[in-house]
Write a protein that holds these residues in place. Structure first.
Motif, PDB file in Angstrom:
ATOM      1  N   ALA A 176       0.826  -1.212   0.000  1.00 34.53           N
ATOM      2  CA  ALA A 176       0.000   0.000   0.000  1.00 34.53           C
ATOM      3  C   ALA A 176       0.858   1.258   0.000  1.00 34.53           C
ATOM      4  CB  ALA A 176      -0.929  -0.006   1.219  1.00 34.53           C
ATOM      5  N   GLU A 177       1.993   1.208   0.717  1.00 35.49           N
ATOM      6  CA  GLU A 177       2.893   2.356   0.764  1.00 35.49           C
ATOM      7  C   GLU A 177       3.518   2.642  -0.598  1.00 35.49           C
ATOM      8  OE1 GLU A 177       5.658   1.302   3.760  1.00 35.49           O
ATOM      9  OE2 GLU A 177       4.310   1.775   5.436  1.00 35.49           O
ATOM     10  N   HIS A 178       3.615   1.622  -1.440  1.00 34.85           N
ATOM     11  CA  HIS A 178       4.230   1.797  -2.764  1.00 34.85           C
ATOM     12  C   HIS A 178       3.196   2.041  -3.868  1.00 34.85           C
ATOM     13  CE1 HIS A 178       7.783   0.196  -0.727  1.00 34.85           C
ATOM     14  NE2 HIS A 178       8.487   0.666  -1.728  1.00 34.85           N
ATOM     15  N   GLN A 179       1.922   2.113  -3.489  1.00 35.94           N
ATOM     16  CA  GLN A 179       0.874   2.378  -4.483  1.00 35.94           C
ATOM     17  C   GLN A 179       1.079   3.743  -5.142  1.00 35.94           C
ATOM     18  OE1 GLN A 179      -1.947   0.372  -5.332  1.00 35.94           O
ATOM     19  NE2 GLN A 179      -2.271   1.886  -6.949  1.00 35.94           N
ATOM     20  N   VAL A 180       1.337   4.762  -4.305  1.00 37.36           N
ATOM     21  CA  VAL A 180       1.523   6.115  -4.840  1.00 37.36           C
ATOM     22  C   VAL A 180       2.760   6.216  -5.732  1.00 37.36           C
ATOM     23  CG1 VAL A 180       1.946   8.537  -4.227  1.00 37.36           C
ATOM     24  CG2 VAL A 180       0.236   7.229  -2.972  1.00 37.36           C
ATOM     25  N   PRO A 181       3.937   5.681  -5.319  1.00 34.93           N
ATOM     26  CA  PRO A 181       5.098   5.707  -6.230  1.00 34.93           C
ATOM     27  C   PRO A 181       4.850   5.024  -7.570  1.00 34.93           C
ATOM     28  CG  PRO A 181       5.831   5.215  -4.008  1.00 34.93           C
ATOM     29  CD  PRO A 181       4.324   5.201  -3.973  1.00 34.93           C
ATOM     30  N   VAL A 182       4.097   3.931  -7.570  1.00 38.10           N
ATOM     31  CA  VAL A 182       3.791   3.243  -8.841  1.00 38.10           C
ATOM     32  C   VAL A 182       2.922   4.143  -9.717  1.00 38.10           C
ATOM     33  CG1 VAL A 182       2.530   1.314  -9.892  1.00 38.10           C
ATOM     34  CG2 VAL A 182       4.050   0.898  -7.954  1.00 38.10           C
ATOM     35  N   GLU A 183       1.934   4.790  -9.105  1.00 37.02           N
ATOM     36  CA  GLU A 183       1.069   5.700  -9.867  1.00 37.02           C
ATOM     37  C   GLU A 183       1.866   6.900 -10.390  1.00 37.02           C
ATOM     38  OE1 GLU A 183      -2.062   6.652  -7.187  1.00 37.02           O
ATOM     39  OE2 GLU A 183      -3.089   4.726  -7.424  1.00 37.02           O
ATOM     40  N   LYS A 184       2.816   7.386  -9.593  1.00 35.95           N
ATOM     41  CA  LYS A 184       3.667   8.492 -10.036  1.00 35.95           C
ATOM     42  C   LYS A 184       4.533   8.062 -11.220  1.00 35.95           C
ATOM     43  CE  LYS A 184       4.171  11.404  -5.938  1.00 35.95           C
ATOM     44  NZ  LYS A 184       5.135  11.985  -4.963  1.00 35.95           N
ATOM     45  N   ASN A 219       0.038  -8.209  -9.563  1.00 39.69           N
ATOM     46  CA  ASN A 219       0.103  -9.639  -9.240  1.00 39.69           C
ATOM     47  C   ASN A 219       0.416  -9.862  -7.760  1.00 39.69           C
ATOM     48  OD1 ASN A 219      -0.431 -10.373 -11.883  1.00 39.69           O
ATOM     49  ND2 ASN A 219       1.724 -10.578 -12.444  1.00 39.69           N
ATOM     50  N   LEU A 220       1.322  -9.055  -7.227  1.00 40.13           N
ATOM     51  CA  LEU A 220       1.639  -9.140  -5.801  1.00 40.13           C
ATOM     52  C   LEU A 220       0.416  -8.826  -4.955  1.00 40.13           C
ATOM     53  CD1 LEU A 220       5.142  -7.397  -5.718  1.00 40.13           C
ATOM     54  CD2 LEU A 220       4.675  -9.772  -5.096  1.00 40.13           C
ATOM     55  N   SER A 221      -0.304  -7.792  -5.350  1.00 41.68           N
ATOM     56  CA  SER A 221      -1.494  -7.384  -4.613  1.00 41.68           C
ATOM     57  C   SER A 221      -2.553  -8.488  -4.614  1.00 41.68           C
ATOM     58  CB  SER A 221      -2.070  -6.102  -5.233  1.00 41.68           C
ATOM     59  OG  SER A 221      -3.221  -5.680  -4.542  1.00 41.68           O
ATOM     60  N   CYS A 222      -2.774  -9.085  -5.791  1.00 40.62           N
ATOM     61  CA  CYS A 222      -3.765 -10.168  -5.895  1.00 40.62           C
ATOM     62  C   CYS A 222      -3.346 -11.388  -5.071  1.00 40.62           C
ATOM     63  CB  CYS A 222      -3.954 -10.566  -7.359  1.00 40.62           C
ATOM     64  SG  CYS A 222      -4.769  -9.322  -8.368  1.00 40.62           S
ATOM     65  N   SER A 223      -2.064 -11.737  -5.126  1.00 40.50           N
ATOM     66  CA  SER A 223      -1.575 -12.904  -4.377  1.00 40.50           C
ATOM     67  C   SER A 223      -1.757 -12.709  -2.879  1.00 40.50           C
ATOM     68  CB  SER A 223      -0.087 -13.137  -4.683  1.00 40.50           C
ATOM     69  OG  SER A 223       0.097 -13.474  -6.040  1.00 40.50           O
ATOM     70  N   MET A 280      -4.724   3.626   2.073  1.00 42.13           N
ATOM     71  CA  MET A 280      -4.626   2.336   1.394  1.00 42.13           C
ATOM     72  C   MET A 280      -4.520   1.194   2.413  1.00 42.13           C
ATOM     73  SD  MET A 280      -4.885   2.733  -1.833  1.00 42.13           S
ATOM     74  CE  MET A 280      -4.362   1.090  -2.301  1.00 42.13           C
ATOM     75  N   LYS A 281      -3.783   1.442   3.511  1.00 47.03           N
ATOM     76  CA  LYS A 281      -3.658   0.419   4.549  1.00 47.03           C
ATOM     77  C   LYS A 281      -5.024   0.127   5.179  1.00 47.03           C
ATOM     78  CE  LYS A 281       1.062   1.713   5.818  1.00 47.03           C
ATOM     79  NZ  LYS A 281       1.919   2.255   6.892  1.00 47.03           N
ATOM     80  N   LEU A 282      -5.795   1.207   5.443  1.00 47.26           N
ATOM     81  CA  LEU A 282      -7.116   1.023   6.050  1.00 47.26           C
ATOM     82  C   LEU A 282      -8.048   0.267   5.099  1.00 47.26           C
ATOM     83  CD1 LEU A 282      -7.657   4.493   7.771  1.00 47.26           C
ATOM     84  CD2 LEU A 282      -7.168   2.313   8.866  1.00 47.26           C
ATOM     85  N   LYS A 283      -7.934   0.569   3.809  1.00 46.44           N
ATOM     86  CA  LYS A 283      -8.741  -0.167   2.816  1.00 46.44           C
ATOM     87  C   LYS A 283      -8.406  -1.655   2.858  1.00 46.44           C
ATOM     88  CE  LYS A 283      -9.802   3.231  -0.787  1.00 46.44           C
ATOM     89  NZ  LYS A 283      -9.595   3.560  -2.209  1.00 46.44           N
TER      90      LYS A 283
END
Length: 325
Positions: A176-184, A219-223, A280-283
């Protein structure tokens, strides 16, 4: 008349030399606009453009020299043709001076624009590549951790199950912490490929890198989501109905408290980015409870088939409250 001829001959010679340099420089600048598309080629091109720009600037004095030479022709002609209509000589000199000045000005402007274009292109690419390298290294480490996690058999002991769930949750929080960097990174790639003008970067490696990181992240998120759901169900099945409901209630309380506490106090970029990561963590926390709630619902339904009406009513009320919250 002889003086006029001499000055005109000198001007034409000076102009010819300057015009030859102009033609060569215009051709060289055109070839630079058709340069390579790799970052290495563009970096070399930027250095070449820098040297070319210095050469263009150094020839500003030559243009001034040619202009002075032309002015001498015009002044010499004025000495014995004052008041007459402009002669063919005057028109010739004025046309050549105008042409040389306009072509030099255009050359200088194009050279500056090329330098700015290349600097912007390479600057944005370096930022993109730096982010991509960092994310690729993290994804590789995370894939190894998730692979090790998935290779462990789901335990039957409640205590071991809780440890496995805690490890899964920790990885989900890291994701979740890396969600924003990936979007950036995705936005940086889009902005980079959206830059107009020539020369341009080859879009394929940039798009392939972005797609690869995004796909591996997904894929990591789904796993981890699947693993968490499996563990939640295993935990719920290993506990009594009452324990399961109490555990689920405690988890929901924690999420509610975190949600109330995690309010954005200011609108600075750092605070907002941290709030997005916490959100994202709370979600993820809320999503994890869904599988547990479904398993608990099944357990309550089976229990109510044999329980007395009062116990069944109490459990049903608690389950409704949990579902609503």
């Amino acid at each position: 008349t002889q003086a006029l001829r001499d000055e005109l001959q000198k001007f034409l010679q000076d102009h010819k030399e300057f015009e030859n340099w102009l033609q060569q420089s215009e051709n060289e600048l055109d070839s630079m606009h058709k340069g390579g598309s790799s970052p290495e080629a563009l970096n070399s091109l930027l250095k070449r453009q820098g040297s070319f720009s210095e050469d263009v600037i150094s020839h500003k004095g030559d243009l001034r020299f040619v202009t002075i030479s032309g002015q001498k022709v015009l002044e010499t002609e004025n000495n014995f043709e004052e008041g007459q209509e402009p002669s063919a000589t005057r028109n010739l000199v004025n046309e050549k001076l105008k042409d040389a000045t306009e072509r030099y000005t255009t050359l200088h402007s194009k050279c500056i624009r090329l330098g700015s274009h290349l600097s912007m292109l390479l600057g944005q690419y370096q930022q993109f590549q730096s982010s991509a390298d960092s994310l690729q290294a993290w994804v590789l480490t995370c894939e190894a951790s998730v692979g090790k996690l998935l290779s462990d058999t789901v335990a039957s002991d409640p205590g071991v199950l809780q440890q496995q769930l805690a490890t899964t949750k920790q990885l989900q929080e890291e994701l979740a912490e890396h969600q924003v960097p990936v979007e950036k990174l995705q936005k940086a790639a889009h902005d980079l490929l959206d830059i107009e003008g020539e020369p341009a970067l080859d879009c394929r490696p940039i798009q392939e890198t972005t797609d690869s990181i995004s796909s591996r992240f997904q894929n990591l998120s789904c796993s981890l989501d699947e693993r968490s759901a499996l563990l939640q169900k295993a935990i719920a099945q290993s506990q009594s109905v009452q324990e399961s409901m109490e555990s689920l209630l405690q988890s929901i309380r924690e999420v509610e408290q975190n949600l109330e506490r995690d309010q954005v106090a200011s609108l600075s970029s750092g605070v907002i980015q941290e709030a997005l990561a916490n959100n994202m963590k709370l979600k993820q926390d809320i999503a994890r409870q869904k599988s547990s709630l479904e398993a608990t619902h099944d357990m309550v339904t089976r229990f109510m088939e044999t329980a007395d009406s009062n116990s069944a009513s109490v459990l049903q009320g608690k389950l409704a409250e949990l579902s609503q919250r």
